[in-house]
Design a protein around this motif. Sequence first.
Motif, short mmCIF file in Angstrom:
data_model
loop_
_atom_site.label_atom_id
_atom_site.label_comp_id
_atom_site.label_asym_id
_atom_site.label_seq_id
_atom_site.Cartn_x
_atom_site.Cartn_y
_atom_site.Cartn_z
N ASP A 113 0.58 -1.07 -0.05
CA ASP A 113 0.01 0.00 -0.19
C ASP A 113 0.87 1.26 -0.06
O ASP A 113 0.41 2.29 0.41
CB ASP A 113 -0.99 0.14 1.24
CG ASP A 113 -0.21 -0.18 2.53
OD1 ASP A 113 1.07 -0.09 2.49
OD2 ASP A 113 -0.87 0.01 3.63
N LEU A 114 2.01 0.97 -0.46
CA LEU A 114 2.98 2.41 -0.36
C LEU A 114 2.32 3.72 -0.97
O LEU A 114 2.53 4.69 -0.39
CB LEU A 114 4.23 2.06 -1.28
CG LEU A 114 5.43 2.93 -1.23
CD1 LEU A 114 5.96 3.59 -0.12
CD2 LEU A 114 6.32 2.69 -2.51
N LEU A 115 1.66 3.59 -2.23
CA LEU A 115 1.10 4.44 -2.75
C LEU A 115 -0.22 5.05 -2.19
O LEU A 115 -0.42 6.40 -2.34
CB LEU A 115 0.79 4.36 -4.21
CG LEU A 115 2.23 3.95 -4.97
CD1 LEU A 115 1.51 3.48 -6.57
CD2 LEU A 115 2.94 5.21 -5.19
N THR A 116 -0.91 4.41 -1.44
CA THR A 116 -2.09 4.87 -0.58
C THR A 116 -1.83 5.54 0.53
O THR A 116 -2.70 6.01 1.23
CB THR A 116 -3.05 3.56 -0.63
OG1 THR A 116 -2.57 2.65 -0.04
CG2 THR A 116 -3.44 3.32 -2.05
N ARG A 117 -0.65 5.27 1.24
CA ARG A 117 -0.63 5.68 2.67
C ARG A 117 0.44 6.86 2.46
O ARG A 117 0.46 7.47 3.55
CB ARG A 117 0.25 4.51 3.43
CG ARG A 117 1.64 4.32 3.46
CD ARG A 117 2.26 3.70 4.32
NE ARG A 117 2.11 2.18 4.30
CZ ARG A 117 3.29 1.53 4.68
NH1 ARG A 117 4.18 1.93 5.21
NH2 ARG A 117 3.26 -0.01 4.35
N HIS A 118 0.98 7.23 1.54
CA HIS A 118 1.54 8.56 1.26
C HIS A 118 1.21 9.44 0.32
O HIS A 118 0.27 8.96 -0.37
CB HIS A 118 3.03 8.13 1.19
CG HIS A 118 3.86 7.52 2.09
ND1 HIS A 118 4.00 7.78 3.36
CD2 HIS A 118 4.54 5.93 1.92
CE1 HIS A 118 4.85 6.66 3.91
NE2 HIS A 118 4.99 5.78 3.01
N GLU A 119 1.38 10.70 0.43
CA GLU A 119 1.00 11.70 -0.56
C GLU A 119 1.61 11.07 -1.60
O GLU A 119 2.70 11.12 -2.13
CB GLU A 119 1.36 13.15 -0.10
CG GLU A 119 0.81 13.97 -1.09
CD GLU A 119 1.14 15.56 -0.72
OE1 GLU A 119 1.43 16.20 -1.47
OE2 GLU A 119 1.28 15.82 0.64
N THR A 120 0.64 11.15 -2.69
CA THR A 120 0.99 10.60 -4.24
C THR A 120 0.33 11.32 -5.07
O THR A 120 -0.89 11.73 -5.02
CB THR A 120 0.32 8.98 -4.10
OG1 THR A 120 0.83 8.28 -3.11
CG2 THR A 120 0.66 8.30 -5.66
N GLU A 121 1.20 11.53 -6.52
CA GLU A 121 0.88 12.24 -7.58
C GLU A 121 0.61 11.24 -8.61
O GLU A 121 1.62 10.67 -8.83
CB GLU A 121 1.35 13.71 -7.61
CG GLU A 121 2.63 13.46 -7.95
CD GLU A 121 3.15 14.97 -7.88
OE1 GLU A 121 2.60 15.94 -7.68
OE2 GLU A 121 4.44 15.18 -8.06
N ALA A 122 -0.02 11.47 -9.59
CA ALA A 122 0.30 10.74 -10.86
C ALA A 122 1.09 11.82 -11.60
O ALA A 122 1.32 12.89 -11.59
CB ALA A 122 -1.33 10.82 -11.69
N VAL A 123 1.78 10.90 -12.50
CA VAL A 123 3.11 11.56 -13.46
C VAL A 123 2.59 11.38 -14.80
O VAL A 123 1.56 10.48 -15.05
CB VAL A 123 4.30 10.97 -13.10
CG1 VAL A 123 4.69 11.33 -11.75
CG2 VAL A 123 4.40 9.63 -13.31
N GLU A 124 3.06 11.88 -15.75
CA GLU A 124 2.93 11.58 -17.26
C GLU A 124 2.80 10.16 -17.74
O GLU A 124 3.84 9.60 -17.41
CB GLU A 124 3.87 12.65 -17.99
CG GLU A 124 3.76 14.02 -17.89
CD GLU A 124 2.07 14.40 -18.59
OE1 GLU A 124 1.62 13.94 -19.50
OE2 GLU A 124 1.37 15.32 -17.70
#
Length: 191
Positions: A113-124
Amino acid sequence: MRNQEPPLLPERWSGAYVSYWSPMQEDDQLTSGFCWFDYGRNICRIDGLFNPWSEEKTGYRLWMSEIGDAARGRTFKRKVAYAREREADGVRLHDALLDDELGPFAELFLPRDLLTRHETEAVEPAVVLGVEAEGWRCARPGKGPITLYFQAGTDRLLRMVTESERGRVSVRDFPNLQTGPIGEEVFQLGG
């Protein structure tokens, strides 16, 4: 179709990886290995040549197998040193088994769950390993940012890019990631 939210990694996955630095420096190496992650059992194993590792400074290349068992809070490492020795007919490799290591282990190297537990943004979106991919970048407290690239619309990991404080990035490509059951014997190295 692009995922609207960052995906979780598959419950169980394994695959070969290729590891390198960008930009590459004169003494950087391209290495590879294999890894297994079973999030249900909270355990992983990574086998391969250690990268970064300075053969010039240590006198050898380091192969390591590490089982990180977060469920039990421990890690087991088996290491082999491969040293080059010049001989009359060329260079020979000599192997030496190093001492096994046991130690504490609190969390898997790549949490599901690395991407859901920290502030995450989509990249190109990008093409990674010849496949349309979508990327998600997250900031991790006390560590450099990490970007994971997935086959578009799936949870199939293709590339992991970890930024360092020196302006370089560590890249790990996963050209043949597989999902599904992982045999218990994979996690029994060294007893």
